[in-house]
Motif scaffolding. Structure first.
Motif, PDB file in Angstrom:
ATOM      1  N   TYR A 192     -18.193  36.268  65.586  1.00 15.13           N
ATOM      2  CA  TYR A 192     -17.288  35.173  65.931  1.00 15.13           C
ATOM      3  C   TYR A 192     -17.086  34.314  64.692  1.00 15.13           C
ATOM      4  O   TYR A 192     -18.023  34.082  63.927  1.00 15.13           O
ATOM      5  N   PRO A 193     -15.865  33.839  64.456  1.00 15.32           N
ATOM      6  CA  PRO A 193     -15.596  33.069  63.228  1.00 15.32           C
ATOM      7  C   PRO A 193     -16.557  31.895  63.054  1.00 15.32           C
ATOM      8  O   PRO A 193     -16.797  31.126  64.000  1.00 15.32           O
ATOM      9  N   VAL A 194     -17.079  31.776  61.833  1.00 17.94           N
ATOM     10  CA  VAL A 194     -18.061  30.725  61.539  1.00 17.94           C
ATOM     11  C   VAL A 194     -17.486  29.343  61.823  1.00 17.94           C
ATOM     12  O   VAL A 194     -18.174  28.452  62.343  1.00 17.94           O
ATOM     13  N   ALA A 195     -16.224  29.154  61.478  1.00 15.06           N
ATOM     14  CA  ALA A 195     -15.594  27.838  61.630  1.00 15.06           C
ATOM     15  C   ALA A 195     -15.614  27.361  63.071  1.00 15.06           C
ATOM     16  O   ALA A 195     -15.575  26.155  63.325  1.00 15.06           O
ATOM     17  N   PHE A 196     -15.682  28.289  64.026  1.00 13.72           N
ATOM     18  CA  PHE A 196     -15.702  27.911  65.440  1.00 13.72           C
ATOM     19  C   PHE A 196     -17.080  28.110  66.065  1.00 13.72           C
ATOM     20  O   PHE A 196     -17.408  27.480  67.065  1.00 13.72           O
ATOM     21  N   ALA A 197     -17.889  29.005  65.483  1.00 13.36           N
ATOM     22  CA  ALA A 197     -19.226  29.242  66.017  1.00 13.36           C
ATOM     23  C   ALA A 197     -20.108  28.008  65.864  1.00 13.36           C
ATOM     24  O   ALA A 197     -20.876  27.665  66.775  1.00 13.36           O
ATOM     25  N   LEU A 198     -20.007  27.308  64.717  1.00 10.57           N
ATOM     26  CA  LEU A 198     -20.875  26.148  64.480  1.00 10.57           C
ATOM     27  C   LEU A 198     -20.564  24.981  65.424  1.00 10.57           C
ATOM     28  O   LEU A 198     -21.460  24.503  66.128  1.00 10.57           O
ATOM     29  N   PRO A 199     -19.309  24.491  65.476  1.00 10.18           N
ATOM     30  CA  PRO A 199     -19.046  23.378  66.408  1.00 10.18           C
ATOM     31  C   PRO A 199     -19.148  23.816  67.867  1.00 10.18           C
ATOM     32  O   PRO A 199     -19.557  23.023  68.718  1.00 10.18           O
ATOM     33  N   GLY A 200     -18.768  25.089  68.163  1.00 14.65           N
ATOM     34  CA  GLY A 200     -18.855  25.566  69.538  1.00 14.65           C
ATOM     35  C   GLY A 200     -20.278  25.554  70.050  1.00 14.65           C
ATOM     36  O   GLY A 200     -20.538  25.163  71.203  1.00 14.65           O
ATOM     37  N   SER A 201     -21.223  25.983  69.215  1.00 12.39           N
ATOM     38  CA  SER A 201     -22.637  25.969  69.607  1.00 12.39           C
ATOM     39  C   SER A 201     -23.091  24.550  69.921  1.00 12.39           C
ATOM     40  O   SER A 201     -23.808  24.307  70.898  1.00 12.39           O
ATOM     41  N   ALA A 202     -22.672  23.605  69.075  1.00 19.51           N
ATOM     42  CA  ALA A 202     -23.061  22.206  69.289  1.00 19.51           C
ATOM     43  C   ALA A 202     -22.480  21.656  70.591  1.00 19.51           C
ATOM     44  O   ALA A 202     -23.191  21.031  71.387  1.00 19.51           O
ATOM     45  N   ILE A 203     -21.188  21.905  70.818  1.00 22.06           N
ATOM     46  CA  ILE A 203     -20.530  21.367  72.012  1.00 22.06           C
ATOM     47  C   ILE A 203     -21.133  21.948  73.282  1.00 22.06           C
ATOM     48  O   ILE A 203     -21.433  21.225  74.252  1.00 22.06           O
ATOM     49  N   LEU A 204     -21.344  23.266  73.308  1.00 24.14           N
ATOM     50  CA  LEU A 204     -21.893  23.914  74.500  1.00 24.14           C
ATOM     51  C   LEU A 204     -23.304  23.421  74.803  1.00 24.14           C
ATOM     52  O   LEU A 204     -23.639  23.119  75.955  1.00 24.14           O
ATOM     53  N   THR A 205     -24.138  23.310  73.782  1.00 28.36           N
ATOM     54  CA  THR A 205     -25.536  22.914  74.003  1.00 28.36           C
ATOM     55  C   THR A 205     -25.639  21.446  74.401  1.00 28.36           C
ATOM     56  O   THR A 205     -26.397  21.090  75.322  1.00 28.36           O
ATOM     57  N   VAL A 206     -24.886  20.586  73.724  1.00 33.70           N
ATOM     58  CA  VAL A 206     -24.904  19.166  74.089  1.00 33.70           C
ATOM     59  C   VAL A 206     -24.382  18.982  75.509  1.00 33.70           C
ATOM     60  O   VAL A 206     -24.940  18.214  76.312  1.00 33.70           O
ATOM     61  N   GLY A 207     -23.317  19.700  75.844  1.00 32.62           N
ATOM     62  CA  GLY A 207     -22.779  19.619  77.205  1.00 32.62           C
ATOM     63  C   GLY A 207     -23.771  20.106  78.243  1.00 32.62           C
ATOM     64  O   GLY A 207     -23.937  19.477  79.310  1.00 32.62           O
ATOM     65  N   ALA A 208     -24.466  21.216  77.951  1.00 34.06           N
ATOM     66  CA  ALA A 208     -25.453  21.745  78.895  1.00 34.06           C
ATOM     67  C   ALA A 208     -26.611  20.772  79.073  1.00 34.06           C
ATOM     68  O   ALA A 208     -27.095  20.564  80.201  1.00 34.06           O
ATOM     69  N   ALA A 209     -27.067  20.164  77.962  1.00 37.62           N
ATOM     70  CA  ALA A 209     -28.175  19.197  78.058  1.00 37.62           C
ATOM     71  C   ALA A 209     -27.760  17.969  78.866  1.00 37.62           C
ATOM     72  O   ALA A 209     -28.537  17.453  79.689  1.00 37.62           O
ATOM     73  N   ALA A 210     -26.518  17.511  78.661  1.00 38.99           N
ATOM     74  CA  ALA A 210     -26.043  16.340  79.403  1.00 38.99           C
ATOM     75  C   ALA A 210     -25.930  16.656  80.889  1.00 38.99           C
ATOM     76  O   ALA A 210     -26.350  15.846  81.751  1.00 38.99           O
ATOM     77  N   LEU A 211     -25.377  17.826  81.237  1.00 40.44           N
ATOM     78  CA  LEU A 211     -25.220  18.203  82.646  1.00 40.44           C
ATOM     79  C   LEU A 211     -26.576  18.377  83.321  1.00 40.44           C
ATOM     80  O   LEU A 211     -26.797  17.907  84.439  1.00 40.44           O
ATOM     81  N   THR A 212     -27.496  19.055  82.637  1.00 38.34           N
ATOM     82  CA  THR A 212     -28.836  19.258  83.202  1.00 38.34           C
ATOM     83  C   THR A 212     -29.546  17.918  83.411  1.00 38.34           C
ATOM     84  O   THR A 212     -30.205  17.693  84.450  1.00 38.34           O
ATOM     85  N   GLY A 213     -29.429  17.038  82.461  1.00 39.80           N
ATOM     86  CA  GLY A 213     -30.051  15.720  82.603  1.00 39.80           C
ATOM     87  C   GLY A 213     -29.476  14.938  83.760  1.00 39.80           C
ATOM     88  O   GLY A 213     -30.212  14.256  84.497  1.00 39.80           O
ATOM     89  N   TYR A 214     -28.159  15.039  83.926  1.00 43.63           N
ATOM     90  CA  TYR A 214     -27.520  14.318  85.038  1.00 43.63           C
ATOM     91  C   TYR A 214     -27.956  14.875  86.386  1.00 43.63           C
ATOM     92  O   TYR A 214     -28.238  14.123  87.329  1.00 43.63           O
ATOM     93  N   LEU A 215     -28.071  16.219  86.495  1.00 43.27           N
ATOM     94  CA  LEU A 215     -28.426  16.847  87.768  1.00 43.27           C
ATOM     95  C   LEU A 215     -29.895  16.646  88.112  1.00 43.27           C
ATOM     96  O   LEU A 215     -30.249  16.416  89.284  1.00 43.27           O
ATOM     97  N   LEU A 216     -30.778  16.720  87.109  1.00 40.44           N
ATOM     98  CA  LEU A 216     -32.211  16.667  87.389  1.00 40.44           C
ATOM     99  C   LEU A 216     -32.810  15.274  87.263  1.00 40.44           C
ATOM    100  O   LEU A 216     -33.770  14.942  87.974  1.00 40.44           O
ATOM    101  N   GLU A 217     -32.282  14.470  86.340  1.00 44.42           N
ATOM    102  CA  GLU A 217     -32.879  13.155  86.078  1.00 44.42           C
ATOM    103  C   GLU A 217     -31.949  12.004  86.418  1.00 44.42           C
ATOM    104  O   GLU A 217     -32.344  10.842  86.339  1.00 44.42           O
ATOM    105  N   GLY A 218     -30.695  12.313  86.721  1.00 44.89           N
ATOM    106  CA  GLY A 218     -29.742  11.251  87.043  1.00 44.89           C
ATOM    107  C   GLY A 218     -29.180  10.546  85.837  1.00 44.89           C
ATOM    108  O   GLY A 218     -28.535   9.503  85.966  1.00 44.89           O
ATOM    109  N   SER A 219     -29.434  11.073  84.637  1.00 48.48           N
ATOM    110  CA  SER A 219     -28.926  10.452  83.413  1.00 48.48           C
ATOM    111  C   SER A 219     -28.524  11.545  82.420  1.00 48.48           C
ATOM    112  O   SER A 219     -29.286  12.488  82.176  1.00 48.48           O
ATOM    113  N   THR A 220     -27.347  11.407  81.852  1.00 42.18           N
ATOM    114  CA  THR A 220     -26.890  12.403  80.865  1.00 42.18           C
ATOM    115  C   THR A 220     -27.675  12.317  79.559  1.00 42.18           C
ATOM    116  O   THR A 220     -27.639  13.251  78.759  1.00 42.18           O
TER     117      THR A 220
END
Length: 881
Positions: free
Chosen positions: A21-49
């Motif tokens: 996958y193109p590096v130019a999109f792999a780097l920011p994409g990895s960051a966006i997906l992981t930050v989004g997953a951490a925020a969603l998981t925190g909201y569902l399990l702890e009530g805070s993003t």
């Protein structure tokens, strides 16, 4: 959970890059997906993003990368990356103009008859192309298509031929101008800021002092410094490659036989060789020479290179047989020669043309510039219409530049996400917890970069790894390495990423153009030796920092914009030089002081006499003071033998305590906010607190006394140095002032008539006239050294005339006093010019490079070279922390 999402971030990034996958999109994409997953998981399990972030929240970290990138690159001072498209344009244009083909053919004919000559010619051409094009892919492909078949026909080993071509093609990554070095300089500039903050905090914690002495600060780097620093290591690498090929040719001649030249070494051959070599060498000299000489910045040098490449393409792409092939290039050469001659003989400041000669100089300069502009336009038209080269180069330059900047943006977002999950602190704590100090950390970091080179391109490593590890390495006061040295070491290491199987890009490029008879395994075998040579060069540079540091330091200290000798960062090396000078010439300097004391100054004003003798008294104490400094320095060295082991042990304990203390604060904060298992976090914090207490108990009882004794020595050393600096300044200032006053005798004499005219007209002046006329003469006196008292008397006279209740008689008394003082001043200055000035000049010449060195506007060349040599070495300052 932060560690879990940190692992997720790395896995997602590795998966994306590994899948192509193109590096130019792999780097920011990895960051966006992981930050989004951490925020969603925190909201569902702890009530805070924000629950599963080390600090801050998802919106903060998602925007941090873009904000940081914009904040950094929108600053006018941070214009380093402007050079990237210029050097890319230069490289692609030279590649399209077939300079490589000309060089390879002529160098092969020149070096072929000696053992290993074809291999040496490939290395030499690789070095020349590195200093001009700097494009690995184009260089490897060109040499693979032209040289590899020739080397195979003449009996060269397939593995050796492949290794020589692949390794020589990667020289463009370390020999300037290099895109890698520009990107590293940019990343290190930010790393220096972070490292400086960390070192200041460390100094504050260790000493209790609020401010850290500037001599302990970390010096930043620039693209120009990186170019200068990488020049010698790059040439060292070229030399090692050539020696290796020669050794193979001598000990295993069948692998690299000599290839006789079938033609004649006549004038035509010499002309072809010179025509192939001189243009690229001239371009290298213009680009790198302008940077080394301080004439141009890196951006300006990039523009010079881009224009020079287009002029070279203008004659190289011109159809054979048509007239006027070299006409645009000749126009450019004549224009450059005319401009250079004009600058050396005329004042060309358009805003300050005062004479007919100035106007003539500007006219000549305009003609020269016009010739250069005509040459550029003419060459550009040729490049546009011949093979559509200009359009193709512009498109490729835009694509490559856009790719670099998109990767920089993506890397900024990835780095922000890495920090969001505490990755930076984790790496920092891991490296700082290692035994062995700086070199252990450095070896591990370089090993990681080397391994990453098997899988990642140099840009990804430079923009992702360097921002994380560079601040940690630069902040360490033990090795106290310079940013330019660290950058060049990383650059040398990154160069191996083009050679290391299985994903070395140079191997792919060569495989794509190599004949079927050359097996892939032979290419891999061929590069192994050169990877070893690169590692050897890395070790040589690691243990010889002056190979990197000397040239940037020398260029900085000998430039017109060099820092003054009173700069705090230069004091240690200046005093080391002066101590050696006192040891070598102390008796001569003392004799000069004694001789100066015998000069007749009895007719000088009392204040100047007092300053003169006080200065001589202080000059006599300078040598003993330096002896005291050396004595204290020796005591510090002896004291460090016992202090260093205990200092290292205690600082390691305190570092571990600080790591646990920070974690305790974080755990208690999270528990108080209800994030996660509050009871478990509290229990963990209590356990860590017990560990802190246990670590503190390990600090030896003798530590405070040991530290106090050594710190007292340190303070004694600093006090002695500060006293010496004040003393030599006070010793030399009277010399400078007295010479200036005596030298102004003629300028003062020229004011006799204006002063006499003013005195004659003063009785009849009204307030407005007096204000104008007196100020004119006062201004003239203001330009004469030592004319302040006369000027003050005239100012008093002017005020008496211009007062609401004018007192002409009192004003004339002031004027008379001014005239009398003028005659006295002129009399003793004229006498001193004949009698005193020769002896004063001799005394100044005897002490200005030692006692008077700090008061010079900039370091004289000889002293600048000595200081540059000293500052090129890294100095351990860890015992001050």
């Amino acid at each position: 959970m932060e560690l879990f999402f940190l692992l997720v971030l790395l896995v997602v990034m590795a998966t994306a890059l590994g899948s192509g996958y193109p590096v130019a999109f792999a780097l920011p994409g990895s960051a966006i997906l992981t930050v989004g997953a951490a925020a969603l998981t925190g909201y569902l399990l702890e009530g805070s993003t924000s629950a599963y972030f080390a600090n801050g929240g998802p919106s903060q970290w998602l925007s941090a990368g873009v904000t940081n990138l914009r904040g950094v690159y929108w600053e006018p001072e941070r214009d380093t990356l402007i050079a990237i498209p210029l050097f890319i344009f230069m490289g692609i244009m030279l590649q399209r103009s077939k300079i490589a083909e000309d060089l390879l053919v002529n160098m092969a004919q020149l070096f072929g008859p000696i053992p290993g000559g074809l291999g040496i010619s490939v290395i030499v051409v690789g070095a020349l192309l590195a200093a001009t094009t700097g494009i690995v892919g184009a260089t490897v492909v060109a040499m693979g298509m032209i040289s590899l078949p020739a080397m195979m026909r003449n009996g060269y080993s397939n593995s050796l031929s492949s290794g020589v071509i692949a390794a020589s093609g990667t020289l463009g990554q370390i020999i300037p101008p290099s895109i890698v070095l520009i990107i590293l300089a940019d990343q290190l500039a930010s790393a220096v800021d972070q490292a400086g903050t960390s070192r200041t905090e460390l100094y504050k914690v260790a000493t209790g002092e609020i401010t850290m002495p500037s001599e302990f600060s970390i010096v930043s780097t620039s693209a120009g410094d990186m170019f200068l620093g990488a020049l010698v290591p790059g040439l060292l690498l070229v030399g090692i490659y050539i020696l290796y090929v020669l050794a193979i040719a001598i000990f295993r001649p069948k692998m690299a036989p000599a290839v006789p030249y079938e033609g004649k070494y006549d004038a035509a051959f010499l002309g072809n060789v010179l025509l192939a070599m001189i243009p690229p060498l001239a371009l290298i000299l213009l680009v790198l020479g302008s940077i080394i000489a301080g004439v141009a910045t890196v951006n300006q040098a990039g523009a010079i290179g881009a224009v020079g490449a287009m002029i070279m393409a203008g004659y190289r792409l011109h159809p054979e047989g048509r007239k006027g092939k070299f006409t645009p290039a000749i126009f450019a050469l004549v224009g450059l020669a005319l401009v250079a001659w004009t600058l050396s003989n005329y004042n060309t400041n358009v805003l300050n043309m005062q004479t007919a000669s100035d106007r003539t100089g500007v006219m000549f300069a305009a003609v020269g510039v016009s010739l250069i502009i005509i040459s550029i336009i003419w060459s550009g038209i040729r490049a546009f219409y011949n093979e559509d080269a200009l359009r193709g180069v512009m498109v490729e330059t835009a694509k490559t530049t856009s790719l670099v900047f998109i990767i920089l943006l993506g890397a900024a977002m990835l780095t922000a996400a890495f920090r969001a999950f505490g990755g930076e602190e984790l790496v920092k704590h891991f490296l700082e917890g290692l035994p062995g100090g700086f070199w252990t950390k450095f070896i591990i970091v370089m090993g990681v970069i080397f391994v990453l080179g098997f899988f990642l391109d140099f840009i990804e490593i430079a923009v992702v790894v360097v921002p994380i590890v560079a601040p940690i390495l630069l902040a360490d006061p033990q090795a106290n390495v310079s940013a330019v040295w660290l950058g060049v070491m990383i650059g040398l290491n990154l160069q191996t990423s083009f050679l290391t199987p299985p994903f070395g890009f140079a191997l792919f490029y060569l495989r794509g153009v190599a004949p079927a008879a050359v097996k892939t395994i032979q290419i891999y075998k061929g590069v192994v030796a050169f990877i070893g040579l690169q590692i050897a060069a890395l070790i040589i540079v690691a243990f010889n920092p002056p190979l990197v540091n000397y040239l940037p330091s020398r260029t900085s200290l000998t430039a017109e914009t060099a820092p003054p000798p009173v700069n705090p960062a230069l004091q240690y090396c200046i005093e080391e030089y002066i101590a050696e000078a006192f040891d070598a010439r102390g008796s001569q300097i003392a004799a000069s002081i004694t001789q100066a004391r015998g000069l007749d100054v009895s007719y000088l004003p009392e204040n100047l006499q007092e300053d003169w003798f006080e200065g001589l008294d202080k000059a006599e104490t300078a040598i003993p003071m330096m002896t005291d400094i050396q004595t204290v320095q020796q005591r510090l060295v002896e004291g460090a033998v016992d202090y260093r082991p205990e200092h290292t042990f205690v600082r390691a304990l305190q570092r571990d305590m600080l790591i646990r203390t920070k974690e305790i604060e974080d755990l208690r904060l999270r528990a108080s906010r209800g994030f996660g298992d509050s009871e478990g976090q509290t229990a963990r914090a209590d356990k860590l607190q017990a560990e802190v207490v246990a670590l503190e108990a390990q600090i030896p009882e003798t530590w405070e006394n040991t530290q106090g004794v050594y710190n007292a020595l340190n303070r004694e050393d600093q006090t002695a140095r500060n006293l010496y600096r004040r003393t030599v300044d006070q010793a030399y200032v009277p010399v400078v002032e007295l010479r200036a006053v005596i030298a102004s005798a003629d300028a003062l004499a020229a004011l006799r008539d204006p002063l006499a005219t003013l005195a004659a007209d003063a009785p009849s002046m009204d307030g407005d006239t007096a204000d104008t006329r007196f100020k004119e003469v006062e201004s003239m006196l203001g330009n004469v050294d030592g004319g302040r008292e006369i000027r003050g008397l005239l100012a008093d006279a002017r005020k008496e005339i211009d007062d609401r209740s004018p007192d002409p008689e009192r004003a004339m008394e002031y004027v008379a006093e001014a005239q009398a003082l003028f005659e006295v001043e002129l009399t003793w200055r004229s006498r001193a010019k004949d009698e005193l000035l020769p002896g004063l000049t001799a005394y100044d010449d005897a002490i200005k490079d030692t006692i008077g060195l700090r008061q010079q506007q900039r370091l004289p060349r000889a002293q600048a070279l000595e200081v540059a040599s000293c500052s090129a070495h890294h100095r351990d300052i860890s015992l001050n922390f």
